[in-house]
Write an enzyme that holds these catalytic residues in place. Structure first.
Site, PDB file in Angstrom:
ATOM      1  CB  SER A 148     -70.450  42.400 -28.873  1.00  0.00           C
ATOM      2  OG  SER A 148     -71.634  41.708 -29.303  1.00  0.00           O
ATOM      3  CE  LYS A 187     -72.227  38.977 -30.732  1.00  0.00           C
ATOM      4  NZ  LYS A 187     -72.953  40.180 -31.017  1.00  0.00           N
ATOM      5  CE1 TYR A 234     -73.484  35.692 -28.550  1.00  0.00           C
ATOM      6  CE2 TYR A 234     -75.469  35.938 -27.105  1.00  0.00           C
ATOM      7  CZ  TYR A 234     -74.595  36.589 -28.113  1.00  0.00           C
ATOM      8  OH  TYR A 234     -74.476  37.691 -28.419  1.00  0.00           O
ATOM      9  CE1 TYR A 282     -72.813  45.408 -30.998  1.00  0.00           C
ATOM     10  CE2 TYR A 282     -71.808  47.329 -30.321  1.00  0.00           C
ATOM     11  CZ  TYR A 282     -72.328  45.861 -30.061  1.00  0.00           C
ATOM     12  OH  TYR A 282     -71.933  45.346 -28.908  1.00  0.00           O
ATOM     13  CB  VAL A 335     -73.651  46.148 -24.644  1.00  0.00           C
ATOM     14  CG1 VAL A 335     -74.408  46.353 -25.901  1.00  0.00           C
ATOM     15  CG2 VAL A 335     -73.641  44.772 -24.299  1.00  0.00           C
TER      16      VAL A 335
END
Ligand code: GLU
Length: 309
Positions: free
Chosen positions: A68, A71, A193, A245, A263
């Site tokens: 992540s 991102k 992605y 998160y 993660v």
């Protein structure tokens, strides 16, 4: 008080030594075998400062799956490409939901709460897939350019596993397409992605790559302007409210830095005007954040008095 590089190095070594057994308190991500097989006791920390210096301890030069954290890079590329129109397609509020939640997206008519939950990152992936003839290569070369390091790679095993286990992300993408918020074909968007999630980088490479966020949008390693000062501020704001998160509030409360975790066990924290701290240790807590990584970043932030609040 830490005044020089040698003292910083000593502090990093001491903090890391104190965490040696703490990885046992977390659980390595198991949703794909490629992540579950990483040795759980590996750990590292790096600090890159805007004067170009890097210090690190432990496995800080070992590449890992950034997941992540990718991102953040995608978001900057999409902001540069779409300008303010991006914010019609994704908002900037904390979600209060797990990162891969689908419930809110139906209520809110396919507009994700923010670009660092999966739905938001999939909109960003759509922007990139729709605006670049080869968005995956563009992404990789963007990240390599930021780190000034052409050795950064994509882990094909992680990519393949993500594709095989990607049903929930596919569901998010199809739901958003039904609301008209995805332009490209879904397989193309998901492929982009998952590619960006499968990039592998070390703590050192990650810390260097995000220095522009600590330096008002300019990469201090080569003086390239990566984004406007305003956009660097905006990304840091989103990371402060949503980057960890559904534990972002607690992280702001206890550490006080814009940050993003993944993660794969990575964690990056931006210290505006100072530099970037990166930590890595695969075992995660119940929110999906690295247990040891959070302790390490909290420790150095406290030691150096880095909270932005
Ligand atoms: N590839 C993961 C997914 O999309 C990334 C999750 C994460 O690091 O938060 O489910």
């Amino acid at each position: 008080m830490i005044n020089n590089q040698a003292q910083l190095q000593d502090t990093l070594n001491t903090l890391l030594a104190a965490q040696k057994e703490q990885y046992k308190l977390g659980q390595v991500a198991e949703y794909i075998p490629a992540l579950a097989n990483v040795p759980e006791d590996m750990m590292g920390i790096a600090v890159a400062t805007i004067d170009g210096k890097v210090s690190g301890s432990g496995d800080f030069e070992q590449p890992f799956s950034i997941q992540s954290i990718s991102k953040v890079f995608g978001l900057i590329m999409a902001m540069n490409r779409l300008g303010d129109d991006l914010w019609k397609r994704v908002h900037m509020e904390p979600s209060g939901q797990p990162f891969n939640s689908i419930i809110q997206l139906e209520w809110e008519k396919g507009i994700p709460r923010n670009p660092v939950i999966n739905a938001g990152a999939i909109v960003v992936a759509d922007v990139l897939a729709s605006h670049y003839s080869s968005s995956k290569l563009a992404f990789l070369s963007f990240v390599r350019g930021l780190s000034c390091d052409d050795s950064i790679q994509i882990d094909n095993d992680v990519f393949q596993s993500e594709m095989v286990h990607g049903n929930r992300n596919a569901a998010l993408a199809y739901l958003m397409k039904s609301f008209g918020n995805i332009e490209a074909e879904i397989p193309e968007v998901l492929s982009h992605y998952f590619t960006q999630c499968a990039v592998t980088m070390s703590c050192k490479q990650l810390a260097q790559s995000l220095l522009f966020l600590a330096n008002k949008g300019v990469n201090p390693l080569n003086n390239d302007r990566i984004c406007s000062s305003k956009d660097a501020h905006r990304v840091n704001a989103i990371l402060s409210t949503s980057g960890m998160y559904d534990q972002s509030g607690e992280f702001a409360f206890s550490v006080g830095l814009p940050a993003k975790s993944g993660v794969g066990g990575g964690l990056v924290a931006v210290v505006p005007g100072y530099g970037v701290i990166t930590a890595w240790s695969p075992p995660l807590n119940s929110f999906g954040n690295t247990v040891v990584g959070m302790n390490l970043v909290a420790g150095i932030a406290e030691e150096l008095g880095l909270s932005i609040y």
